[in-house]
Design a protein around this motif. Structure first.
Motif, PDB file in Angstrom:
ATOM      1  N   GLN A  52     -23.087 -24.713 -65.389  1.00 30.98           N
ATOM      2  CA  GLN A  52     -24.362 -25.204 -65.459  1.00 30.98           C
ATOM      3  C   GLN A  52     -24.982 -25.855 -63.948  1.00 30.98           C
ATOM      4  O   GLN A  52     -26.090 -25.728 -63.688  1.00 30.98           O
ATOM      5  N   HIS A  53     -23.902 -26.258 -63.121  1.00 27.27           N
ATOM      6  CA  HIS A  53     -23.949 -27.194 -61.973  1.00 27.27           C
ATOM      7  C   HIS A  53     -23.589 -26.233 -60.561  1.00 27.27           C
ATOM      8  O   HIS A  53     -24.158 -26.501 -59.773  1.00 27.27           O
ATOM      9  N   GLN A  54     -22.706 -25.446 -60.786  1.00 23.79           N
ATOM     10  CA  GLN A  54     -21.940 -25.168 -59.573  1.00 23.79           C
ATOM     11  C   GLN A  54     -21.941 -23.334 -59.489  1.00 23.79           C
ATOM     12  O   GLN A  54     -21.836 -22.808 -58.300  1.00 23.79           O
ATOM     13  N   TYR A  55     -21.953 -22.730 -60.378  1.00 21.67           N
ATOM     14  CA  TYR A  55     -21.710 -21.290 -60.490  1.00 21.67           C
ATOM     15  C   TYR A  55     -23.151 -20.634 -60.342  1.00 21.67           C
ATOM     16  O   TYR A  55     -24.097 -21.127 -60.800  1.00 21.67           O
ATOM     17  N   GLN A  56     -23.246 -19.531 -59.483  1.00 20.58           N
ATOM     18  CA  GLN A  56     -24.372 -18.928 -59.188  1.00 20.58           C
ATOM     19  C   GLN A  56     -24.305 -17.685 -60.155  1.00 20.58           C
ATOM     20  O   GLN A  56     -23.461 -16.767 -60.043  1.00 20.58           O
ATOM     21  N   SER A 103     -15.407 -29.176 -68.720  1.00 21.88           N
ATOM     22  CA  SER A 103     -15.702 -28.981 -67.197  1.00 21.88           C
ATOM     23  C   SER A 103     -15.896 -27.469 -66.990  1.00 21.88           C
ATOM     24  O   SER A 103     -16.768 -27.071 -66.065  1.00 21.88           O
ATOM     25  N   LYS A 128     -12.511 -24.560 -58.443  1.00 18.32           N
ATOM     26  CA  LYS A 128     -13.522 -25.806 -58.241  1.00 18.32           C
ATOM     27  C   LYS A 128     -12.909 -26.672 -59.318  1.00 18.32           C
ATOM     28  O   LYS A 128     -13.220 -27.933 -59.017  1.00 18.32           O
ATOM     29  N   ASP A 137     -19.821 -27.452 -67.412  1.00 16.36           N
ATOM     30  CA  ASP A 137     -20.334 -28.219 -66.338  1.00 16.36           C
ATOM     31  C   ASP A 137     -20.340 -27.288 -65.334  1.00 16.36           C
ATOM     32  O   ASP A 137     -21.229 -27.181 -64.332  1.00 16.36           O
ATOM     33  N   HIS A 175     -23.346 -23.369 -73.914  1.00 16.75           N
ATOM     34  CA  HIS A 175     -23.437 -24.664 -74.330  1.00 16.75           C
ATOM     35  C   HIS A 175     -23.107 -24.502 -75.937  1.00 16.75           C
ATOM     36  O   HIS A 175     -22.539 -25.694 -76.585  1.00 16.75           O
TER      37      HIS A 175
END
Length: 245
Positions: free
Chosen positions: A92-96, A86, A72, A89, A110
């Motif tokens: 937080q936003h793409q990983y399942q 990255s 990604k 990010d 974080h």
């Protein structure tokens, strides 16, 4: 095939060779070497930035997550330090989240990213406080106030909490450029958050804003307690005089 199409095919194969066709007229050995170099370079920075998180996984499980990130990752920033941002990010936003991911995974990531960010953050020269009650105040740019559901500062292979236990932290870089943390109570957290969010507050204005949250304390008690706390933070370089702009 146009050069742009060939380039896109080449990049797609490097990201996910199991899901994309090999570019024509490019030797497999050369592709493998190139991909390995890129992957190792990116994953090396991730591992260095998130050592505690990495230690909680088996090597195979960690490599799987690195492979997902590499597929990604768009590399839209020329600075190597941005790789850690990255990766955060991505989580937080793409990983399942997977069943074997710890419940505190995102918070720990974080916290580790913040340590790196503070360690490398540039800050302007600041003005020391000579009169706490007369000068406008602000939190140092090399400090950050955070509230976590888990005690991220204690997590390691031997301590992996499964139930939330709130943790209020001040993470900061000291004058010797070492990143440290201070565990806070809720009142001190509120006081520092106000300084972080509203730089330029006077001591009196700060007390006025905090006062409604602690009705059990009169002005003299609250003022004395805040003065002692802020004096300590001034000595540590965490609080200094406000500078507009």
């Amino acid at each position: 095939m146009k050069f742009q199409q060939l380039q896109q095919q080449f990049v797609a194969y490097l990201r996910e060779p199991d899901k994309n066709e090999r570019p024509v007229n490019v030797e497999q050995e050369r592709l493998d070497v190139y991909r390995e170099l890129l992957f190792n370079n990116v994953s090396g920075f991730v591992c260095a930035a998130f050592p505690v998180l990495k230690s909680l996984y088996s090597e195979q499980a960690w490599q799987q997550r690195l492979q997902l990130f590499f597929a990604k990752y768009r590399c839209d920033n020329p600075f190597f330090l941005s790789i850690a941002q990255s990766f955060l990010d991505f989580l937080q936003h793409q990983y399942q989240l997977q069943p074997d991911d710890p419940v505190f995974m995102l918070e720990l990531a974080h916290y580790e990213w913040l340590e790196l960010d503070l360690a490398t953050r540039k800050a302007q020269a600041w003005v020391a406080i000579t009169d706490l009650k007369q000068q406008a105040l602000q939190l140092s740019e090399l400090s950050s106030v955070q509230a976590y559901q888990y005690q991220v500062q204690q997590i390691c292979t031997e301590f992996q909490p499964t139930e939330p236990q709130a943790s209020f932290l001040l993470i900061y870089r000291d004058p010797h450029d070492e990143v440290k943390f201070i565990a806070l109570n809720q009142l001190t957290t509120l006081l520092l958050q106000l300084l972080e969010q509203q730089p330029g507050l006077s001591f009196a204005a700060l007390i006025e804003l905090v006062s409604p949250y602690v009705p059990q304390l009169d002005y003299a008690q609250l003022s004395a307690g805040a003065e002692a706390l802020l004096t300590d933070f001034v000595q540590k370089g965490i609080v200094h005089a406000f500078q507009a702009g």
